[in-house]
Write an enzyme that holds these catalytic residues in place. Structure first.
Site, short mmCIF file in Angstrom:
data_model
loop_
_atom_site.label_atom_id
_atom_site.label_comp_id
_atom_site.label_asym_id
_atom_site.label_seq_id
_atom_site.Cartn_x
_atom_site.Cartn_y
_atom_site.Cartn_z
N THR A 44 -11.11 7.00 -7.39
CA THR A 44 -11.21 5.90 -8.35
C THR A 44 -12.51 6.00 -9.13
O THR A 44 -12.58 5.58 -10.29
CB THR A 44 -11.11 4.55 -7.62
OG1 THR A 44 -9.82 4.47 -7.01
CG2 THR A 44 -11.29 3.38 -8.56
N TYR A 131 -10.56 12.07 4.40
CA TYR A 131 -9.74 11.64 3.28
C TYR A 131 -8.43 12.43 3.36
O TYR A 131 -8.37 13.59 2.98
CB TYR A 131 -10.48 11.91 1.98
CG TYR A 131 -9.81 11.42 0.71
CD1 TYR A 131 -8.76 10.50 0.74
CD2 TYR A 131 -10.24 11.88 -0.53
CE1 TYR A 131 -8.17 10.05 -0.44
CE2 TYR A 131 -9.66 11.43 -1.71
CZ TYR A 131 -8.62 10.52 -1.66
OH TYR A 131 -8.03 10.09 -2.82
N LYS A 159 -9.10 7.78 5.91
CA LYS A 159 -8.55 7.11 4.72
C LYS A 159 -7.25 7.81 4.40
O LYS A 159 -7.24 8.96 3.93
CB LYS A 159 -9.51 7.20 3.54
CG LYS A 159 -8.96 6.54 2.27
CD LYS A 159 -9.82 6.85 1.07
CE LYS A 159 -9.39 6.12 -0.18
NZ LYS A 159 -8.05 6.51 -0.67
#
Length: 265
Positions: A44, A131, A159
């Protein structure tokens, strides 16, 4: 170690492409009362496109304005050595942990992925959150490998951005021994008992994200879907839509993205 809502922050820029620290401060202030941690410079935050200077400036500014919240520094570079270089900088800047994907490329093997995280913990001096994604890295860490990674002391969470309800449910059922965080807004109510959310929606609706985590009632599904639609979270450039909204609110002074300037790592 971590639980709750983590805001995966956009990277505010000036018209000249520098990180806009005053905007970072306003953005952090706008979410701080509702979230449990801050994550600059991941997807993001256009982490894949940030120059070294931009990455360092964004992580440093987030730490300066965090107000005591943990800062999880996102790292999106293609090799273990480059990840380690940034992880060491993140420690110097005061980050609490780093969030990193596997090395890039379809030919990266499962043992190489395991060794990547083992080295990152051992040589960075920081806690590490895996991740779990494939869109950026171009590969997939298998469940057995992921569970091995989670047994490495210093790995403190996952995540999950696999975009698969089945995958995250299998992961949770396997009891990895570390917190599991959902990273895809559309799946927040479908994933089962996750330990937290790591989401871009928290840039613009942090209070809603906090309420949803506290009470993930099916009745909130329509509201969640409406937010995803309103803020373009299914777009390939969802970060651009978020910046446009944050500029409209006066949080950001520009809606410039890193890609607008053509700067790449």
């Amino acid at each position: 170690m971590f639980r709750g809502v983590t805001a995966a922050l956009v990277t505010p820029l000036t018209d000249s492409g520098e990180v806009a620290e005053a905007d970072v401060a306003r953005l952090v202030a706008s979410v701080r009362d509702h979230v449990d941690a801050l994550l600059p410079a991941l997807s993001t935050g256009e982490g894949w496109a940030l120059t070294d200077r931009q990455w360092r400036a964004m992580v440093a500014a987030t730490v300066r304005h965090a107000g005591g919240l943990p800062v999880l520094a996102g790292i999106e570079v293609p090799t273990t050595d480059l990840v380690l270089e940034r992880a060491r900088q993140a420690k110097e800047l005061g980050a609490t942990a780093v969030v990193a994907t596997t090395p890039y490329g379809p030919r990266v093997g499962q043992q190489e992925m395991f060794r990547h995280y083992e080295r990152l913990v051992a040589e960075s001096g920081l806690a590490v959150i895996v991740y779990n994604e494939s869109a950026l890295s171009g590969n997939t860490i298998e469940l057995d490998t992921l569970l091995r990674v989670c047994r490495v002391p210093g790995i403190v969470g996952i995540k999950d951005s696999s975009n698969s309800v089945e995958s995250i449910k299998r992961l949770i059922a396997a009891d990895p021994g570390v917190p599991v965080f959902q990273g895809m807004e559309r799946l927040l109510l479908d994933s089962g008992p996750v330990d937290g959310y790591v989401v871009s929606l928290a840039n613009v609706e942090p209070a809603f994200c906090a309420r949803l985590f506290a009470d993930p009632a099916p009745a909130r599904a329509d509201e969640l879907a409406a937010h995803c639609d309103r803020y373009g979270l299914d777009r390939d450039d969802w970060y651009r839509a978020l910046k446009v909204e944050l500029r409209r609110r006066g949080v950001l002074t520009t809606d410039r993205t890193v890609a607008d300037g053509g700067d790449r790592v």
